[in-house]
Design a protein around this motif. Structure first.
Motif, PDB file in Angstrom:
ATOM      1  N   UNK A   8       0.846  -1.185   0.000  1.00  0.00           N
ATOM      2  CA  UNK A   8       0.000   0.000   0.000  1.00  0.00           C
ATOM      3  C   UNK A   8       0.888   1.244   0.000  1.00  0.00           C
ATOM      4  N   UNK A   9       0.650   2.125  -0.981  1.00  0.00           N
ATOM      5  CA  UNK A   9       1.405   3.365  -1.103  1.00  0.00           C
ATOM      6  C   UNK A   9       0.451   4.548  -1.092  1.00  0.00           C
ATOM      7  N   UNK A  13       4.431  -4.193   2.672  1.00  0.00           N
ATOM      8  CA  UNK A  13       5.074  -2.968   2.210  1.00  0.00           C
ATOM      9  C   UNK A  13       4.102  -1.803   2.409  1.00  0.00           C
ATOM     10  N   UNK A  14       4.514  -0.799   3.195  1.00  0.00           N
ATOM     11  CA  UNK A  14       3.656   0.357   3.469  1.00  0.00           C
ATOM     12  C   UNK A  14       4.466   1.630   3.301  1.00  0.00           C
ATOM     13  N   UNK A  15       3.971   2.543   2.454  1.00  0.00           N
ATOM     14  CA  UNK A  15       4.586   3.854   2.248  1.00  0.00           C
ATOM     15  C   UNK A  15       3.539   4.933   2.464  1.00  0.00           C
ATOM     16  N   UNK A  16       3.891   5.907   3.300  1.00  0.00           N
ATOM     17  CA  UNK A  16       3.018   7.049   3.553  1.00  0.00           C
ATOM     18  C   UNK A  16       3.916   8.290   3.467  1.00  0.00           C
ATOM     19  N   UNK A  17       3.967   8.902   2.300  1.00  0.00           N
ATOM     20  CA  UNK A  17       4.943   9.957   2.022  1.00  0.00           C
ATOM     21  C   UNK A  17       4.253  11.225   1.534  1.00  0.00           C
ATOM     22  N   UNK A  18       4.931  12.357   1.786  1.00  0.00           N
ATOM     23  CA  UNK A  18       4.453  13.651   1.289  1.00  0.00           C
ATOM     24  C   UNK A  18       2.992  13.895   1.658  1.00  0.00           C
ATOM     25  N   UNK A  19       2.630  13.598   2.898  1.00  0.00           N
ATOM     26  CA  UNK A  19       1.226  13.713   3.302  1.00  0.00           C
ATOM     27  C   UNK A  19       1.031  14.603   4.511  1.00  0.00           C
ATOM     28  N   UNK A  20       2.038  15.350   4.935  1.00  0.00           N
ATOM     29  CA  UNK A  20       1.887  16.259   6.060  1.00  0.00           C
ATOM     30  C   UNK A  20       1.714  15.574   7.398  1.00  0.00           C
ATOM     31  N   UNK A  21       2.120  14.314   7.499  1.00  0.00           N
ATOM     32  CA  UNK A  21       1.940  13.549   8.728  1.00  0.00           C
ATOM     33  C   UNK A  21       2.815  14.131   9.835  1.00  0.00           C
ATOM     34  N   UNK A  32       8.651  -0.140   5.843  1.00  0.00           N
ATOM     35  CA  UNK A  32       7.813   0.983   6.276  1.00  0.00           C
ATOM     36  C   UNK A  32       8.525   2.283   5.953  1.00  0.00           C
ATOM     37  N   UNK A  33       7.842   3.168   5.219  1.00  0.00           N
ATOM     38  CA  UNK A  33       8.392   4.470   4.870  1.00  0.00           C
ATOM     39  C   UNK A  33       7.423   5.564   5.277  1.00  0.00           C
ATOM     40  N   UNK A  34       7.891   6.448   6.143  1.00  0.00           N
ATOM     41  CA  UNK A  34       7.130   7.629   6.562  1.00  0.00           C
ATOM     42  C   UNK A  34       7.914   8.893   6.197  1.00  0.00           C
ATOM     43  N   UNK A  35       8.661   8.835   5.123  1.00  0.00           N
ATOM     44  CA  UNK A  35       9.549   9.931   4.736  1.00  0.00           C
ATOM     45  C   UNK A  35       8.772  11.113   4.183  1.00  0.00           C
ATOM     46  N   UNK A  36       9.447  12.284   4.154  1.00  0.00           N
ATOM     47  CA  UNK A  36       8.892  13.527   3.615  1.00  0.00           C
ATOM     48  C   UNK A  36       7.578  13.898   4.307  1.00  0.00           C
ATOM     49  N   UNK A  37       7.634  13.890   5.649  1.00  0.00           N
ATOM     50  CA  UNK A  37       6.494  14.322   6.442  1.00  0.00           C
ATOM     51  C   UNK A  37       6.986  15.325   7.482  1.00  0.00           C
ATOM     52  N   UNK A  38       6.196  15.515   8.559  1.00  0.00           N
ATOM     53  CA  UNK A  38       6.532  16.511   9.582  1.00  0.00           C
ATOM     54  C   UNK A  38       6.685  15.883  10.963  1.00  0.00           C
ATOM     55  N   UNK A  62      13.230  -2.817   7.070  1.00  0.00           N
ATOM     56  CA  UNK A  62      13.628  -1.546   6.458  1.00  0.00           C
ATOM     57  C   UNK A  62      12.700  -0.438   6.948  1.00  0.00           C
ATOM     58  N   UNK A  63      13.272   0.567   7.604  1.00  0.00           N
ATOM     59  CA  UNK A  63      12.500   1.688   8.143  1.00  0.00           C
ATOM     60  C   UNK A  63      13.071   2.995   7.597  1.00  0.00           C
ATOM     61  N   UNK A  64      12.230   3.773   6.921  1.00  0.00           N
ATOM     62  CA  UNK A  64      12.638   5.034   6.308  1.00  0.00           C
ATOM     63  C   UNK A  64      11.899   6.186   6.983  1.00  0.00           C
ATOM     64  N   UNK A  65      12.642   6.987   7.737  1.00  0.00           N
ATOM     65  CA  UNK A  65      12.097   8.174   8.418  1.00  0.00           C
ATOM     66  C   UNK A  65      12.801   9.439   7.925  1.00  0.00           C
TER      67      UNK A  65
END
Length: 562
Positions: A44-45, A67-75, A92-98, A115-118
């Motif tokens: 899920x992206x 696989x879960x990506x939540x990016x560029x969403x103001x989180x 898990x990727x939560x990159x490009x957030x706040x 793999x964890x992307x913060x």
């Protein structure tokens, strides 16, 4: 309630269309909760969505996700148990957030996460045991945050971590406890920070470390390199720091090091034992420093060296035996120094040389090329001698190189012209690019030229291959070109066009005479034809004379009558 996009409505209402991977863009929280058949989803992206806050158990229905990506969403915030139920999650990727605070976000460890992307968030501090809920983590990306503090045991409970990215933060110091316990750490990236000191024990337990990036920092001392934890290091980047001196035997314990980058520092000298112990080194870069002195034996221990870059320094001369032991060298870059002369023995043992760059120096002779090893395959050798002070060279022994760049030198004009009239191979280059404006058309033209000197006068020679000039066909006559007294010569790079007509005056006279002859011949033939017709008509009249039946009687005169 937000209006649902058509694509999502079709996905929700369709029972027959089932997917294992789903990508949503510009979505909202309601649309995510309405996704059906989540038990089939493994990937899920969510990107550019409106998801500033995630409640507890937000993904509990997505228990099959890998696989879960939540990016560029103001989180900016996740509740304590937002990731509950994702026991199978591997990426898990939560990159490009706040995100500014790091938590576990799950009531039970995410045992499958590797793999964890913060990256690209607003994290400023790493607290102790921040990553303990992810015991199988192998790659952790924390780059481009605002991290300026790392507490002791921040990476506790990560025995399998191999790749750690901390570049692009605000770290000022590396403590001995930061990376303790990371026994399997293979690559560490801490470039683009503000690090000015590193404790001796910082990498004591990282015995498997193979790649270390410390470039773009404020380091002035490299004492930490002597610790045993870096014995298996292969790639080390120390460029763009403030290192002024290499201490003797500083790299003696880095005996597996193959790549060393010391460019863009403040080095002024390469001492005898500065690089001792680097028996496996293959690539050395000390360009963009202030090195003006190189010890004769400074490279003796580098027997496996393949590439060396000492460009953009202040070298005036090179010891003739500097590369005596570096017989495996394939690439030597000494460009942009102040070297005035090289001994013929400088490169005489380099049997594998492929690239030799000496541009931007003060070389007045190229005799050192005559001393190249006879075992060298010169057909594959690239030599760059551009931007020096060469007046002439012995071309006969250099024509078989793969490429020879001789552009932008101070050539003697007589010698240059004598050699340019020869048919030189394409591998020899004298020219440098010029950009000129055509005086007639005002168009910018790219050409090639050579500078030379004749006594105290400097000249420029334009190189023009006539065979490659395009021939343009035009129907317009250019007979009316005017003579410009202020600029009587033709413009540069333009061949004069000679106007030509299909018939000149001589041809016109000949054709007129031919026409007159034809006219006279026609008149003469016409006259003969008319005469022939008249004779034919006269003959016909004589043949048709009528004789009367009245008998002819002679007439008598008066004497006979009397």
């Amino acid at each position: 309630m937000y209006p649902l996009p058509l694509s999502l409505l079709l996905l929700i209402l369709s029972f027959s269309f089932r997917v294992s991977s789903l990508q949503l863009s510009k979505c909202n929280k309601t649309e995510v909760t309405l996704i059906r058949d989540t038990e089939l989803l493994t990937s899920l992206t969510l990107s550019n969505c409106s998801l500033s806050h995630l409640e507890n158990a937000f993904f509990v229905r997505f228990d099959h996700l890998l696989h879960l990506e939540l990016q560029h969403s103001g989180l900016s915030a996740l509740d304590v148990f937002s990731l509950n139920g994702l026991t199978r999650l591997q990426y898990l990727s939560l990159s490009h957030n706040n995100l500014s605070t790091l938590r576990s976000w799950s009531s039970e460890p995410l045992g499958a996460l590797t793999n964890l992307d913060l990256s690209h968030n607003r994290l400023s501090k790493l607290s102790a045991r921040s990553f303990e809920p992810y015991p199988q983590l192998q790659q952790l990306d924390l780059r481009n945050n605002q991290i300026n503090e790392i507490e002791e045991d921040s990476f506790y409970g990560l025995p399998h971590l191999k790749h750690l990215h901390l570049n692009g933060n605000q770290l000022q110091h590396l403590d001995g406890s930061f990376f303790r316990g990371l026994h399997r750490l293979s690559s560490l990236s801490v470039q683009h920070n503000l690090i000015d000191s590193i404790e001796m024990e910082s990498f004591e337990s990282n015995t498997h470390l193979r790649s270390l990036r410390l470039d773009q920092n404020l380091l002035s001392s490299l004492q930490f390199l002597s610790q045993r934890g870096l014995a298996r290091l292969v790639h080390l980047n120390l460029s763009n720091n403030r290192v002024q001196k290499l201490e003797p035997l500083q790299f003696s314990k880095n005996f597996e090091l193959q790549d060393l980058d010391l460019s863009f520092n403040n080095l002024t000298k390469l001492n005898k034992e500065a690089l001792s112990g680097l028996d496996s080194l293959e690539r050395l870069n000390i360009s963009h420093n202030f090195v003006d002195t190189v010890d004769n034996e400074s490279l003796n221990s580098l027997v496996t060296l393949l590439q060396i870059d000492v460009s953009f320094n202040r070298l005036i001369t090179i010891p003739k035996s500097l590369f005596e032991n570096n017989t495996q060298l394939e690439e030597i870059i000494l460009a942009n120094n102040q070297i005035g002369k090289l001994s013929p023995q400088t490169f005489h043992k380099q049997n594998h040389l492929r690239y030799l760059k000496l541009s931007g120096n003060a070389l007045g002779e190229a005799d050192f090329l005559q001393g190249l090893s006879p075992s060298l395959n010169s057909i594959s050798l690239y030599v760059d001698l551009s931007t020096n002070r060469l007046k002439s060279v012995n071309l006969s022994s250099l024509l078989h190189f793969r490429y020879l760049n001789l552009a932008n030198n101070n050539w003697n004009c007589a010698w240059l012209v004598a050699n340019l009239v020869r048919k030189l191979p394409a591998s020899v280059n004298f020219a440098r690019p010029w950009t000129v404006i055509n005086d007639w058309s005002k168009n910018i033209t790219n050409i090639e030229g050579v500078d030379c000197s004749e006594g105290e006068r400097n000249r420029s020679i334009i190189l023009l291959d006539v065979s490659t000039l395009p021939h343009q066909k035009t129907g317009n006559c250019e007979c009316g070109q005017t003579y410009d007294q202020s600029n009587p010569s033709p413009p540069p790079l333009t061949w004069p066009k000679i106007p030509t007509d299909r018939f000149d005056s001589r041809s016109v006279i000949i054709w007129m005479l031919v026409a007159i002859a034809i006219a006279f011949a026609g008149l003469r033939w016409l006259r003969r034809f008319v005469d022939r017709n008249e004779k034919s008509k006269l003959g016909n009249k004589l043949n048709n004379v009528y004789i009367s039946k009245v008998q002819w009687q002679p007439v008598r005169n008066d004497l006979e009558r009397s």
